[in-house]
Design a protein around this motif. Structure first.
Motif, mmCIF file in Angstrom:
data_model
loop_
_atom_site.group_PDB
_atom_site.id
_atom_site.type_symbol
_atom_site.label_atom_id
_atom_site.label_comp_id
_atom_site.label_asym_id
_atom_site.label_seq_id
_atom_site.Cartn_x
_atom_site.Cartn_y
_atom_site.Cartn_z
ATOM 1 N N LYS A 290 -3.504 56.848 15.883
ATOM 2 C CA LYS A 290 -2.948 57.653 14.786
ATOM 3 C C LYS A 290 -3.231 59.137 15.019
ATOM 4 O O LYS A 290 -2.363 59.991 14.802
ATOM 5 N N VAL A 291 -4.446 59.441 15.503
ATOM 6 C CA VAL A 291 -4.803 60.830 15.830
ATOM 7 C C VAL A 291 -3.810 61.388 16.859
ATOM 8 O O VAL A 291 -3.267 62.486 16.694
ATOM 9 N N LYS A 292 -3.529 60.610 17.891
ATOM 10 C CA LYS A 292 -2.624 61.074 18.953
ATOM 11 C C LYS A 292 -1.199 61.246 18.439
ATOM 12 O O LYS A 292 -0.491 62.174 18.839
ATOM 13 N N ALA A 293 -0.781 60.354 17.538
ATOM 14 C CA ALA A 293 0.568 60.483 16.964
ATOM 15 C C ALA A 293 0.681 61.788 16.178
ATOM 16 O O ALA A 293 1.688 62.502 16.275
ATOM 17 N N ILE A 294 -0.367 62.109 15.428
ATOM 18 C CA ILE A 294 -0.355 63.366 14.661
ATOM 19 C C ILE A 294 -0.327 64.556 15.623
ATOM 20 O O ILE A 294 0.400 65.536 15.409
ATOM 21 N N GLU A 295 -1.098 64.451 16.707
ATOM 22 C CA GLU A 295 -1.111 65.539 17.701
ATOM 23 C C GLU A 295 0.255 65.703 18.363
ATOM 24 O O GLU A 295 0.691 66.820 18.664
ATOM 25 N N GLU A 296 0.939 64.577 18.573
ATOM 26 C CA GLU A 296 2.281 64.641 19.169
ATOM 27 C C GLU A 296 3.239 65.385 18.231
ATOM 28 O O GLU A 296 4.050 66.219 18.677
ATOM 29 N N VAL A 297 3.129 65.098 16.937
ATOM 30 C CA VAL A 297 3.964 65.817 15.966
ATOM 31 C C VAL A 297 3.625 67.304 15.994
ATOM 32 O O VAL A 297 4.519 68.164 15.999
ATOM 33 N N ASP A 298 2.320 67.600 16.045
ATOM 34 C CA ASP A 298 1.910 69.006 16.085
ATOM 35 C C ASP A 298 2.518 69.716 17.290
ATOM 36 O O ASP A 298 2.961 70.863 17.191
ATOM 37 N N GLY A 299 2.553 69.031 18.410
ATOM 38 C CA GLY A 299 3.112 69.619 19.630
ATOM 39 C C GLY A 299 4.603 69.935 19.487
ATOM 40 O O GLY A 299 5.116 70.860 20.126
ATOM 41 N N LEU A 300 5.292 69.161 18.647
ATOM 42 C CA LEU A 300 6.737 69.364 18.462
ATOM 43 C C LEU A 300 7.047 70.330 17.325
ATOM 44 O O LEU A 300 8.190 70.764 17.167
ATOM 45 N N LEU A 301 6.018 70.664 16.524
ATOM 46 C CA LEU A 301 6.251 71.512 15.350
ATOM 47 C C LEU A 301 6.958 72.831 15.694
ATOM 48 O O LEU A 301 7.833 73.275 14.935
ATOM 49 N N PRO A 302 6.637 73.491 16.826
ATOM 50 C CA PRO A 302 7.325 74.752 17.150
ATOM 51 C C PRO A 302 8.842 74.601 17.254
ATOM 52 O O PRO A 302 9.575 75.549 16.950
ATOM 53 N N CYS A 303 9.350 73.414 17.661
ATOM 54 C CA CYS A 303 10.806 73.189 17.679
ATOM 55 C C CYS A 303 11.369 73.367 16.275
ATOM 56 O O CYS A 303 12.502 73.832 16.097
ATOM 57 N N LEU A 304 10.567 72.947 15.288
ATOM 58 C CA LEU A 304 11.025 73.008 13.905
ATOM 59 C C LEU A 304 10.884 74.428 13.358
ATOM 60 O O LEU A 304 11.838 74.980 12.801
ATOM 61 N N THR A 305 9.726 75.031 13.541
ATOM 62 C CA THR A 305 9.505 76.368 12.968
ATOM 63 C C THR A 305 10.407 77.406 13.638
ATOM 64 O O THR A 305 10.786 78.385 13.006
ATOM 65 N N ALA A 306 10.783 77.154 14.892
ATOM 66 C CA ALA A 306 11.702 78.079 15.567
ATOM 67 C C ALA A 306 13.055 78.145 14.859
ATOM 68 O O ALA A 306 13.790 79.127 14.987
#
Lengths: 383, 383
Positions: A290-306
């Motif tokens: 679950k920790v890694k899944a959250i980290e994966e989302v965090d890694g993709l967050l810049p695609c969204l904020t961009a």
């Protein structure tokens, strides 16, 4: 609205950190500093929500007012596009003896292949002025959908939940459901004949009859032209129910979901993006997963904020702490970013930070109104 | 559920510490670090609750829905076991002149001894198909209980709250209360004759007629086999009202209460343990006394934690700040411990710590559902 399913967690031992607090999430932490934080209560204090009520709540619908019955959840779960005339139920293939008494409610958990073949057979049954859909799920389970005018869902189960007695005929629990009862019983009689030589799967059981509730759509309720990005049928179904356009995702990864968001960015003014993995690892009791899944989302967050959303909600539909291996009653971390929030000023997104956040611990149904306000889309009340 | 009556407090001067924050409570502080903290609002924002509403709320019953009238509180306060056919009122002995006009509503605050003798006399009054209980309290005060079929409590007071006029006959405020009005007036007429030569206590006044509200029991509402440990009648009465078994405490000390808890530990699955002293010192305006009472409870806490409860609630029914010498509207500190809470991680139990706690500032009625969730006793809502 970025929903990490089952986001809320618990520490592995008292005094420790939760999954979200353990995760290395520099992007979410930085966003948190510019956002307002809080905790959401999906249904009520102490109440553990299913996925249906959890999603209705974060979408802004009181889950105690609008109920999605079990049969309907089953049909949504396999991405069946239920309409307003559809009556759905959970189906089981079961075994009965020569006297028609149930000997195994799950027909020995037949192979999914056999299920698919039998479902095809049952789909050939014809009843006047109706359509019947039998959608295999897994092993002995299938979704049953009856489409006709004037159906109501206050019906008793045929599954007696025990062996040694026959499947029960469906009874109308209210007079308005008589028509549905007659049609379902007619189908069951035909099914019995079709399956008579198919032991161990020589009969069916149906339970949890449900139509979809009728809700105001996102367009009607919020004036939003909304789209949904989700990999699993159930969430696509609930999104469709509230009037969101369900977008086609090419692929099965989180990255594919974010690419879909980029692709359609200019076509809608609200997006719901659903992440399933967080919940899946929680249910498995896999804290690190679950920790890694959250980290994966965090890694993709810049695609969204961009993409520069006016308002960004990051939250969950309920908690699924790995230590409990199940959904739980714990309030769910949420952040709302916009240029008009009161920012927390501290770069941390986690349960403790959220419990001290300026949104407070609030009903999940409050999130959409606050988000719309931050989009400057709610008019003043009163003169 | 450990309830310190009137737990919430105020600092003696602005910027200072409350009673709870002043107290040296290493055990409660250590427990707080492993618990979730919050503040409870018993009735509504700004509302100071009496003991009845305060307790109903922390027991999980909306005190605006269920009301315990004054007469019933008086009867419960002397440990009278009120039943569903009982109508209770607060009684005063009073003085009347030769024309029947009230000259003293409290009969010169007669000695409790005289009260007891007169109560015995009044208890000899017979009315067909009824039982009458006259229970002396203190000085001029007694509890009046009429037991009969078909009584209702919408009745006017006989006490006009001023002198120079006669006691008023009881009037039925609704037709259904006619029977009760007739019987009470019959009793008052007999009482007048019995007391005619007993000046200064030569008449009675009755007010606050009340039956008990009918509530779902702890067994019905929560599936709990619950027991209560309290030294004072009122709390024993409210506990009995919600279906708790009221345990016999041998002795009058806090230690005796905790010994009772140990003794019955294996016989029930929920315990309510009530501490009166905190409220008593608060009402007296004795800040230091209240601090010491809290410290005494802290000293006994290890007796409780040694029993290893699955879930432990420590809180209060309302606030009683010594500086106000009365109950108050302030939210009440609460902690919930279980292996499944999100622990605060900081060893401090006090008003400020609780106001920043992860439970938030919540209705007192939410505590029981959250506690039951932590006992893993609430099923999931929806699919």
């Amino acid at each position: 609205m970025l929903i990490m399913d089952g986001l809320g967690g618990l520490p592995r031992k008292s005094g420790g950190k939760t999954e979200l607090e353990t995760a290395h999430i520099p992007n979410l932490d930085a966003l948190a500093a510019m956002s307002s934080l809080g905790l959401t209560i999906p249904v009520a204090a102490g109440i553990t929500p299913g996925s249906g009520p959890g999603h209705l709540a974060i979408f802004g619908y009181d889950p105690l007012q609008y109920e999605i019955g079990r049969g309907a959840m089953e049909a949504l779960g396999i991405d069946f596009e239920m309409g307003p005339d559809d009556l759905a139920a959970r189906g089981n293939f079961c075994s009965v003896d020569s006297n028609g008494m149930i000997t195994d409610r799950r027909a020995g958990r037949i192979d999914t292949n056999i299920n698919q073949e039998l479902a095809r057979l049952l789909s050939t049954i014809k009843i006047d002025d109706t359509e019947i859909f039998i959608k295999p799920i897994k092993e002995h389970r299938f979704a049953f959908i009856l489409r006709a005018d004037g159906l109501h869902d206050t019906l008793s189960d045929t599954d007696p939940q025990k062996i040694g007695i026959p499947p029960q005929p469906v009874r109308a629990l209210e007079p308005k459901s008589e028509k549905a009862a007659v049609l379902v019983n007619q189908f069951i009689n035909s099914a019995q004949k079709v399956l008579i030589n198919k032991h161990p799967a020589n009969m069916i059981l149906l339970r949890g009859f449900a139509k979809l509730p009728v809700l105001p759509t996102y367009q009607e309720k919020y004036g939003l032209n909304a789209a949904a990005i989700a990999l699993n049928g159930m969430y696509r179904g609930v999104a469709r129910l509230v009037g969101m356009k369900v977008l086609v995702v090419n692929g099965q990864t989180l990255n594919d979901e974010f690419i879909t968001l980029e692709k359609y960015w200019n076509e809608y003014d609200f997006f719901y993006l659903h992440i399933k993995k967080t919940d899946t690892f929680g249910e498995l009791g896999d804290f690190e997963g679950k920790v890694k899944a959250i980290e994966e989302v965090d890694g993709l967050l810049p695609c969204l904020t961009a993409l520069k959303p006016d308002v960004l909600i990051v939250g969950g539909d309920h908690s699924t702490p790995a230590v409990l291996k199940s959904h739980s009653w714990h309030p769910v971390p949420v952040l709302i970013y916009s240029p008009f929030v009161r920012p927390e000023g501290f770069p941390e997104f986690g349960e403790h930070a959220c419990s001290r956040g300026s949104l407070g611990t609030i009903p999940a149904t409050h999130i959409m109104p606050i988000a719309l306000a931050n989009a400057l889309r709610i008019a003043k009340y009163g003169a």
